[in-house]
Design a protein around this motif. Sequence first.
Motif, short mmCIF file in Angstrom:
data_model
loop_
_atom_site.label_atom_id
_atom_site.label_comp_id
_atom_site.label_asym_id
_atom_site.label_seq_id
_atom_site.Cartn_x
_atom_site.Cartn_y
_atom_site.Cartn_z
N GLY A 186 0.82 -1.21 0.00
CA GLY A 186 0.00 0.00 0.00
C GLY A 186 0.85 1.25 0.00
N SER A 187 0.25 2.35 -0.42
CA SER A 187 0.95 3.64 -0.45
C SER A 187 0.69 4.40 0.84
CB SER A 187 0.47 4.48 -1.63
OG SER A 187 0.76 3.85 -2.86
N ILE A 188 1.58 5.32 1.15
CA ILE A 188 1.38 6.26 2.25
C ILE A 188 1.14 7.63 1.63
CG2 ILE A 188 2.36 7.28 4.34
CD1 ILE A 188 4.15 4.81 4.59
N LEU A 189 0.02 8.24 1.96
CA LEU A 189 -0.40 9.49 1.34
C LEU A 189 -0.54 10.59 2.38
CD1 LEU A 189 -3.31 7.90 -0.76
CD2 LEU A 189 -0.97 8.33 -1.54
N ASP A 190 -0.41 11.83 1.94
CA ASP A 190 -0.66 12.94 2.86
C ASP A 190 -2.15 13.28 2.82
OD1 ASP A 190 -1.18 14.56 0.64
OD2 ASP A 190 0.18 16.15 1.25
N ASN A 192 -3.83 15.45 1.38
CA ASN A 192 -4.35 15.85 0.08
C ASN A 192 -4.17 14.77 -0.99
OD1 ASN A 192 -5.08 18.56 0.94
ND2 ASN A 192 -2.89 18.96 1.05
N GLY A 193 -3.76 13.57 -0.56
CA GLY A 193 -3.58 12.48 -1.51
C GLY A 193 -2.23 12.47 -2.19
N ASN A 194 -1.32 13.35 -1.78
CA ASN A 194 0.03 13.36 -2.36
C ASN A 194 0.84 12.19 -1.81
OD1 ASN A 194 -0.31 15.85 -3.82
ND2 ASN A 194 -0.18 16.90 -1.84
N LEU A 195 1.69 11.62 -2.67
CA LEU A 195 2.44 10.43 -2.31
C LEU A 195 3.58 10.74 -1.35
CD1 LEU A 195 2.35 7.39 -3.19
CD2 LEU A 195 4.24 7.94 -4.73
N LEU A 196 3.60 10.01 -0.23
CA LEU A 196 4.72 10.06 0.70
C LEU A 196 5.58 8.81 0.56
CD1 LEU A 196 2.90 11.41 3.90
CD2 LEU A 196 4.40 12.69 2.36
N ALA A 197 4.94 7.70 0.19
CA ALA A 197 5.65 6.44 -0.07
C ALA A 197 4.79 5.61 -1.00
CB ALA A 197 5.92 5.68 1.23
N GLY A 198 5.39 5.04 -2.02
CA GLY A 198 4.61 4.23 -2.95
C GLY A 198 5.42 3.85 -4.17
N LYS A 199 4.71 3.48 -5.22
CA LYS A 199 5.36 3.02 -6.45
C LYS A 199 6.10 4.18 -7.10
CE LYS A 199 1.99 -0.61 -7.53
NZ LYS A 199 0.97 -1.08 -8.51
#
Length: 733
Positions: A186-190, A192-199
């Motif tokens: 899974g991704s980690i998002l802020d 606002n949906g901005n990527l903090l960790a992911g693909k």
Amino acid sequence: MSRRRRRSRRRSGAGRMVLIVIIAAVLLAAAAGAFLFVTHRSTGQKQKQPDELLTEYMQFLAAGNYDAMYELLNAQSRLNISREDFVARNRNIYEGIEAANIRIEIKGTEQKENGAEAVNYQTTMNSLAGEISFFNQVDFQLEEIPGEDGKKSAGEYRMIWNDWVIFPQLGRTDKVRVSTDRADRGSILDRNGNLLAGKGTASLVGLVPGKMNRDPAGPGGYAAVDLERLSGLLGISVEGITKKLSAGWVKDDSLVPVKTLKHVDELNLLADKPDEANLQNQALQEELLTIPGVMITDTAVRSYPLGEKAAHLVGYVQNVTAEDLEKHPGEGYLTDSVIGRSGMEGLFEKELKGQNGTRIAIVTQDGEEKLVLASIPRADGQDIRLTIDSRLQQSIYDAFQDRKSCTVAMNPRTGEVLALVNTPSYDNNDFILGMSQEKWTALNEDERNPMLNRFRQRFAPGSSFKPITGIIGLSTGAVGPQENFGEDAAGLSWQKDGSWGRYYVTTLHGYSPVNLENALIYSDNIYFAKAALKIGGEDIMKGLETLGFNQEVPFEISVANAQYSNTETIGTEIQLADSGYGQGQMLINPVHLASLYTMFPNRGTVLKPYLLYKENPAPEAWIENACTPENAEIIENALVKVVSSEHGTGHKAMRDDVVLAGKTGTAEIKASKDDATGTELGWFAVYTKDLNLENPLLMVSMVEDVKNDGGSKVAVEKSKEVFEQYIPKKSAE
């Protein structure tokens, strides 16, 4: 001649005999670890009956004793398969699927026309792909066994073994295949949906042996000059490169991975001021491509877009170790899986990792699937959405990056944590791309401690703690808003009496009138030392424990507990006096201090800080009625003047368009009272008074080593910069 009718015999009295065998052991366990429970009628015969032999066979299976299983086979079966092949076949299948907790239920026996006696049974077992259950039948045949004197016995039953004893429909040339459908992490998002960790995408630097310059005298048969250039550019030894090239699978047209680099940000290159690191990365990759045989291709990786600006918050993943696999049995980790090591990656590992899909099937020698024995569908990891605001996180990092510091930012209306920043930092992408030993050593030997997560630690709060002393004084009635302690509090040096020896409490400014508000505006140490003495040690400690001291902060991230003493109590008058202005043995975590400051705008309620995003955020109380609304307002009005008054220590943060309330602090860190070589911490806790703003903000910052370098003014100036970016001034209409 009429065909002889097949005979069937049930070996039970009134009805069919049912024998249940439960083998509760993993096949890899030692024999002593296997448990066998058998209930059956006594046969009254010396030789073991087929159902008893099947029970014994399964007992050996539970112990992983495949040799003993082989001994129960009849002569023809042993001619059909060697002991070595039998052991390998069974071991590879059962241990390959991690068979465990095998249960068989014997339904009965029947005699066949060929003289064999068949045992009918139901098998159930656990496996990598869940439960496997099937009905089966195995034949046993009487076989003359030579005795010790050379004479043949009357005969004993032996198993007629075929591959279908393992699984029905399993042929001699068939295989049991375990296939894995890997779950996406899974991704980690802020918020606002901005990527903090992911693909993300990285650049894989590889070598194609058939396109490299050859030299029989060179390392591994390749041109030494090329390998040395590659070694210097990538920081990998020539020996390390040639070892990769000599792997057994490598062919002339293979792409042999050597190192993974950051992907070149093409958009950044078009900016007016491209990032210097991006430019250097581009230049490096262009030079690498001039070496014969080098190929650079895109590869998927775990990516951390904010890098060092959020590394301590987000954390990183690494490949699992043998210790990890031992620590997390049965949780679906494979030898090449990754696991969260720190930050959010570690905290939400269970949710992020997902569940790999697993399928166990019988396949033909041509790879065609014949029968699915068990399967578990893939379940991708959950996305984790945080309350963090990436823009604010980056803004704080940019402002404080040249200092040793940490900052906690919250929404004072809801308790949402908007940023957790640590400087200096490290780039968590380096753990994904591969960190050299030299870089790892440099990080750990850096005297600035970039790997230290400061926002989880506790520090002496200095004068940023005075509002808390003020609240306890007001709540106990020991201190009133106009308390002046006998008009002598305005001196710059004070001690209670001669029993303090040479120890004096000092302050920087004289002022008038002496009262609680002005003591906060001018940050008067003497006033709060006297306040603490008047409140008394017992009430100070009781008040602090009400405010969460010596307790865990209710927060997703574990942070250090606040303390008021290194022992169970505040032991001396001097320690008590020093505690009143945040010194002595007082220590507090920045998240805890930020939460305590929420009591002022929320009129007595300390909000619980939290990180998991909610669509409709509502404040949750950590400490209700921490003080009365009236006392909270008294302190807040003084904190507003700390910023708005020209005499206030936080005046440099003042704005004309937004009312700010805050308190500075400078904490001395020294080995003893007489130590003149110690350092100082600079604090600034500041928030927007109006909770109805579109984006209210509370921020607590701590900066190390500010002695003779501006003191708390360093934190004030940098906080002002952040506030102006986060809440821009409205342009005049």
